[in-house]
Design a protein around this motif. Structure first.
Motif, PDB file in Angstrom:
ATOM      1  N   PHE B  35      77.366  62.989  43.440  1.00 55.58           N
ATOM      2  CA  PHE B  35      76.997  64.397  43.596  1.00 55.58           C
ATOM      3  C   PHE B  35      75.543  64.566  44.029  1.00 55.58           C
ATOM      4  O   PHE B  35      74.978  65.654  43.914  1.00 55.58           O
ATOM      5  N   GLY B  36      74.952  63.500  44.489  1.00 53.97           N
ATOM      6  CA  GLY B  36      73.665  63.626  45.153  1.00 53.97           C
ATOM      7  C   GLY B  36      72.416  63.254  44.378  1.00 53.97           C
ATOM      8  O   GLY B  36      71.311  63.402  44.876  1.00 53.97           O
ATOM      9  N   MET B  37      72.552  62.762  43.151  1.00 53.46           N
ATOM     10  CA  MET B  37      71.341  62.380  42.427  1.00 53.46           C
ATOM     11  C   MET B  37      70.840  61.026  42.922  1.00 53.46           C
ATOM     12  O   MET B  37      71.630  60.156  43.270  1.00 53.46           O
ATOM     13  N   ASP B  38      69.535  60.887  42.960  1.00 50.94           N
ATOM     14  CA  ASP B  38      68.929  59.617  43.346  1.00 50.94           C
ATOM     15  C   ASP B  38      69.339  58.531  42.340  1.00 50.94           C
ATOM     16  O   ASP B  38      69.338  58.766  41.124  1.00 50.94           O
ATOM     17  N   ILE B  39      69.678  57.349  42.851  1.00 51.06           N
ATOM     18  CA  ILE B  39      70.238  56.330  41.955  1.00 51.06           C
ATOM     19  C   ILE B  39      69.261  55.878  40.860  1.00 51.06           C
ATOM     20  O   ILE B  39      69.652  55.653  39.718  1.00 51.06           O
ATOM     21  N   LYS B  40      67.975  55.827  41.184  1.00 49.15           N
ATOM     22  CA  LYS B  40      67.021  55.391  40.157  1.00 49.15           C
ATOM     23  C   LYS B  40      66.907  56.417  39.024  1.00 49.15           C
ATOM     24  O   LYS B  40      66.795  56.069  37.857  1.00 49.15           O
ATOM     25  N   HIS B  41      66.936  57.706  39.407  1.00 49.57           N
ATOM     26  CA  HIS B  41      66.902  58.740  38.376  1.00 49.57           C
ATOM     27  C   HIS B  41      68.191  58.759  37.571  1.00 49.57           C
ATOM     28  O   HIS B  41      68.181  58.996  36.361  1.00 49.57           O
ATOM     29  N   ALA B  42      69.323  58.493  38.276  1.00 50.53           N
ATOM     30  CA  ALA B  42      70.604  58.431  37.573  1.00 50.53           C
ATOM     31  C   ALA B  42      70.581  57.282  36.560  1.00 50.53           C
ATOM     32  O   ALA B  42      71.046  57.431  35.430  1.00 50.53           O
ATOM     33  N   ILE B  43      70.004  56.167  36.974  1.00 48.58           N
ATOM     34  CA  ILE B  43      69.915  55.009  36.083  1.00 48.58           C
ATOM     35  C   ILE B  43      69.070  55.347  34.853  1.00 48.58           C
ATOM     36  O   ILE B  43      69.448  55.063  33.721  1.00 48.58           O
ATOM     37  N   ALA B  44      67.923  56.004  35.098  1.00 52.22           N
ATOM     38  CA  ALA B  44      67.013  56.319  33.999  1.00 52.22           C
ATOM     39  C   ALA B  44      67.646  57.291  33.009  1.00 52.22           C
ATOM     40  O   ALA B  44      67.573  57.096  31.791  1.00 52.22           O
ATOM     41  N   VAL B  45      68.304  58.328  33.535  1.00 54.47           N
ATOM     42  CA  VAL B  45      68.886  59.329  32.640  1.00 54.47           C
ATOM     43  C   VAL B  45      70.114  58.742  31.936  1.00 54.47           C
ATOM     44  O   VAL B  45      70.388  59.028  30.775  1.00 54.47           O
ATOM     45  N   SER B  46      70.795  57.860  32.645  1.00 55.75           N
ATOM     46  CA  SER B  46      71.977  57.239  32.054  1.00 55.75           C
ATOM     47  C   SER B  46      71.619  56.368  30.865  1.00 55.75           C
ATOM     48  O   SER B  46      72.292  56.388  29.829  1.00 55.75           O
ATOM     49  N   ILE B  47      70.547  55.621  30.989  1.00 60.17           N
ATOM     50  CA  ILE B  47      70.251  54.679  29.904  1.00 60.17           C
ATOM     51  C   ILE B  47      69.853  55.415  28.626  1.00 60.17           C
ATOM     52  O   ILE B  47      70.100  54.937  27.521  1.00 60.17           O
ATOM     53  N   VAL B  48      69.280  56.616  28.764  1.00 57.42           N
ATOM     54  CA  VAL B  48      68.991  57.409  27.558  1.00 57.42           C
ATOM     55  C   VAL B  48      70.306  57.824  26.903  1.00 57.42           C
ATOM     56  O   VAL B  48      70.464  57.749  25.682  1.00 57.42           O
ATOM     57  N   SER B  49      71.259  58.246  27.752  1.00 53.24           N
ATOM     58  CA  SER B  49      72.529  58.710  27.191  1.00 53.24           C
ATOM     59  C   SER B  49      73.295  57.545  26.567  1.00 53.24           C
ATOM     60  O   SER B  49      74.068  57.735  25.636  1.00 53.24           O
ATOM     61  N   VAL B  50      73.049  56.353  27.089  1.00 54.72           N
ATOM     62  CA  VAL B  50      73.715  55.170  26.535  1.00 54.72           C
ATOM     63  C   VAL B  50      73.295  54.948  25.069  1.00 54.72           C
ATOM     64  O   VAL B  50      74.109  54.553  24.240  1.00 54.72           O
ATOM     65  N   ILE B  51      72.039  55.262  24.747  1.00 59.14           N
ATOM     66  CA  ILE B  51      71.606  55.155  23.347  1.00 59.14           C
ATOM     67  C   ILE B  51      72.493  56.035  22.471  1.00 59.14           C
ATOM     68  O   ILE B  51      72.961  55.635  21.416  1.00 59.14           O
ATOM     69  N   ALA B  52      72.749  57.250  22.975  1.00 56.21           N
ATOM     70  CA  ALA B  52      73.533  58.198  22.190  1.00 56.21           C
ATOM     71  C   ALA B  52      74.987  57.755  22.038  1.00 56.21           C
ATOM     72  O   ALA B  52      75.524  57.752  20.933  1.00 56.21           O
TER      73      ALA B  52
END
Lengths: 131, 275
Positions: B35-52
């Protein structure tokens, strides 16, 4: 001797599984609650859910401090709540590791695993100071 | 990207992530970049959610006593070092490389798991002395067969160093790298599937934290964007966790395989053709 038996019974009720399980549960719940409140508050105030604010490169502790400094400003309150939500989320596994260190050291007296979890704790602490 | 879309994607990602023990990121990142998010930002935001996701579902598994805490805490030492290195590499590497690597990691887990799909878990006959020294034995009550299953984790001397690479991948790609961890638990250390999935969940939280701190320091985590994603993922994971405890080992695996295949091919194609 009597005293010892009693103490052992208590250990049955409170063991590592329970401790870790609840630390993780409480951490995630508090974090999720804060994030929800932050989003709803923002929505109530501005009528939308778009807010993007990047944090300019800072380590975890600077992030928490800068967040706490925002408390006084009314305009940034929803953002403050959101940041706290993220902060608490990050603290959850960190606290879990710290609690494990103490559990292995004090309750189980298992030096091997005290050392292992202690190592993990040190590396995590270091990583939270990165910038 | 609209709030609703972010939230919806995250619920699905959390659900699938918890069901398979992979963590939400493996679905989340392909979807966010789609859906258009930059992959590095997707990676960064994803890893926070992975903690949860990890912490949320691990809390249930740990209290159900399926997770092997000692296996988890031994292996964590390796994964966090890998995660720190991995996140640092992502910050300096190209986007094409990240797409293709993401696809390769997905597919390689798929191939290895597919090959032994029909084999159910077998007890390791011999436990080496190092694993014995690490106290890696355990038992748990399996709800689906209704009995207590005992096992002895082995080959920790191999599992530990291999976990370094699982951590590296986790930090690099912002995923839990649960697929890799489960693989190492299953194939190298001889843990029963449910123990390996749940133990990998426990390790993932700490590993993701190490990665998160690197991305946070790089200023790549946006709390306004992370909040709906974390909430969605936690909601999805809660549902997924409820299901996993009841399903049989084979069903978990089959579902896992299908998801991996589709996503792996998709990411590689996008890496090659550009997005």
């Amino acid at each position: 001797m009597d005293h010892r038996v009693k103490k052992d019974k208590k250990v049955e009720h409170f063991d590592m599984e329970i401790m870790i399980g609840y630390i993780l549960l409480v951490g995630v719940l508090i974090s999720a609650a804060l994030l929800t409140i932050g989003l709803i508050w923002h929505w109530a105030r501005w009528g939308n859910l778009r807010f993007e604010h990047s944090i300019v490169g800072m380590n975890f502790f600077e992030f928490i401090l800068s967040t706490l400094r925002q408390v006084s400003s009314h305009a940034t309150r929803p953002r403050f709540i959101l940041n706290m939500g993220i902060g608490i989320l990050m603290l959850t596994p960190f606290v879990r590791v710290l609690a494990s260190v103490f559990y292995f050291a004090l309750k189980e007296r298992n030096w091997k695993y005290t050392l292992f979890t202690g190592f993990v704790f040190c590396v995590l602490t270091y990583s939270l100071f990165l910038r | 990207m609209s709030f609703h879309l972010l939230f919806l994607i995250s619920i699905v990602a959390g659900f699938v992530g918890a069901m398979s023990g992979m963590g939400g990121g493996i679905i989340l990142i392909p979807a966010l970049t789609f859906f258009g998010m930059d992959i590095k930002h997707a990676i960064a935001v994803s890893i926070v959610s992975v903690i949860a996701t990890s912490s949320g579902s691990a809390s249930a598994y740990v209290r159900d006593r399926i997770t092997n805490l000692k296996v988890g805490m031994f292996l964590e030492m390796f994964t966090i070092l890998g995660a720190l290195a991995g996140a640092a590499i992502t910050l300096i590497s190209g986007r094409k490389f990240l797409f293709i690597l993401f696809g390769i990691v997905l597919l390689s887990s798929w191939i290895t798991l597919f090959r032994q799909r029909h084999e159910s878990w077998r007890q390791a006959v011999h436990q080496d002395s190092f694993s014995h020294w690490l106290e890696l034995e355990g038992k748990y009550y399996d709800q689906s067969v209704g009995k207590i299953i005992e096992y002895r984790g082995s080959r920790a001397y191999l599992g530990g160093p291999l976990m370094l690479s699982a951590g590296l991948v986790a930090g690099l790609l912002g995923i839990g790298a649960g697929a890799l961890k489960v693989l190492i638990h299953d194939l190298v250390m001889g843990l029963p599937p449910k123990v390996s999935t749940t133990t990998s969940n426990l390790i993932i939280g700490v590993t993701a934290l190490a990665g998160t701190s690197v991305y946070l320091a790089a200023g790549m985590i946006d709390p306004g964007l992370a909040a709906p994603i974390i909430l969605g993922v936690v909601l999805g994971a809660t549902l997924g966790t409820r299901l996993l405890v009841r399903l049989t080992n084979q069903m978990v695996r089959r579902f896992f395989l299908l998801v991996l295949l589709i996503l792996g091919i998709e990411m590689i194609l996008r890496g090659i053709w550009g997005t």
